[in-house]
Write a protein that holds these residues in place. Structure first.
Motif, short mmCIF file in Angstrom:
data_model
loop_
_atom_site.label_atom_id
_atom_site.label_comp_id
_atom_site.label_asym_id
_atom_site.label_seq_id
_atom_site.Cartn_x
_atom_site.Cartn_y
_atom_site.Cartn_z
N ALA A 1 -5.84 3.02 -0.31
CA ALA A 1 -4.54 2.52 0.14
C ALA A 1 -4.06 3.29 1.37
N GLU A 2 -4.27 4.60 1.36
CA GLU A 2 -3.80 5.41 2.48
C GLU A 2 -4.65 5.20 3.73
N ARG B 1 -5.87 2.29 4.50
CA ARG B 1 -5.35 1.02 5.02
C ARG B 1 -4.03 1.23 5.75
N ASP C 1 0.81 -1.22 0.00
CA ASP C 1 0.00 0.00 0.00
C ASP C 1 0.85 1.27 0.00
N CYS D 1 -8.86 -3.29 6.50
CA CYS D 1 -9.85 -3.56 5.45
C CYS D 1 -11.13 -4.06 6.11
N GLN E 1 -8.46 4.84 -5.49
CA GLN E 1 -7.51 3.79 -5.14
C GLN E 1 -6.43 4.30 -4.20
N SER F 1 0.43 4.00 -2.84
CA SER F 1 0.13 5.39 -2.50
C SER F 1 1.12 6.35 -3.16
#
Length: 261
Positions: free
Chosen positions: A173-174, A176, A124, A258, A169, A128
């Motif tokens: 990711a950020e 997470r 991730d 998640c 997206q 990012s």
């Protein structure tokens, strides 16, 4: 030479711009650049410039625009550079082709490369970084200072969607990675600009909840529900309703990287 379409149209070298001031040649240059290194048929050019109603002088007018573009493309070079410009902007039996070299900067090509790598990244943090680099190339709406015809309009819409998807997206990711506090400003702006995007609204709700703003997260859901009803006559999806219910009860699963809600 630099070529940029992710914002205002910019083509040039150093301080020398190769962008024409007249609307039609700008439109033609944009179409050729969006199809860089591929021939664009004269029919496609005519459809873009005149939307199915070309003048009787269409062929001569197109040739005039091409000559104007070649002259501009020759401007950053030394004197007697028109032969080079003819090699840059090629006339063929199938139409016209604008060459953009691999060593030259083209923001769309770089954006496509970075987003592809970002989507494929397994980490991730790497995703990012790559997606942020891609989004930083976007200086504003695609071809913001060009009045588009049907072919450009279709491509612009597709690129706007690609930018929105890359942003989603990146935000996911950020989140997470636990960067919810730093994301609030970006998500607030993105959510306001795209109020019908439930996925984006859900990311904003989750970031607010994780930042200790439960009430604001719930208000985002109410606003989204009202917007969907007023604009489309639809109710929010089951997924965002479940997220709202989880926020109402402070479901501990929302703190997982998640959350499966």
């Amino acid at each position: 030479m630099d070529f940029r379409i992710l914002g205002d149209l910019r083509v040039g070298a150093g301080d020398v711009s190769c962008v024409p001031s007249a609307p039609k040649p700008r439109q033609l240059l944009s179409l050729l650049l969006l199809n860089a290194n591929e021939f664009v048929s004269t029919d496609a050019c005519a459809e873009e410039l005149w939307d199915g109603n070309p003048p009787r002088t269409m062929t001569a007018t197109l040739h005039t625009y091409i000559r104007q573009l070649r002259k501009l493309l020759a401007a950053p070079l030394e004197a007697d550079s028109l032969p080079h410009a003819r090699g840059r902007l090629v006339t063929g039996q199938r139409g016209y082709l604008l060459k953009v070299g691999e060593a030259e900067f083209f923001d769309l090509r770089e954006f496509t490369k970075l987003t592809k790598e970002g989507r494929a990244a397994q980490d991730d943090s790497v995703a990012s970084d790559l997606l942020r680099q891609a989004l930083d190339l976007c200086r504003g709406p695609v071809l913001n200072d060009v009045h588009p015809g049907p072919r450009l309009r279709s491509r612009i819409n597709a690129l706007d969607e690609a930018r929105r998807f890359a942003a989603e997206q990146c935000f996911a990711a950020e989140l997470r990675l636990g960067r919810h506090h730093g994301l609030l400003s970006d998500l607030c702006e993105a959510a306001e600009q795209d109020p019908l995007n439930e996925s984006l609204q859900g990311l904003y709700m989750l970031a607010l909840f994780r930042s200790g703003r439960q009430v604001q997260a719930l208000s985002v859901f109410r606003r989204t529900r009202e917007t969907l009803r007023a604009s489309l006559g639809l109710e929010p999806s089951a997924r965002i309703r479940r997220l709202n219910d989880a926020i109402l009860t402070s479901d501990p699963r929302l703190d997982l990287p998640c959350p499966q809600i």
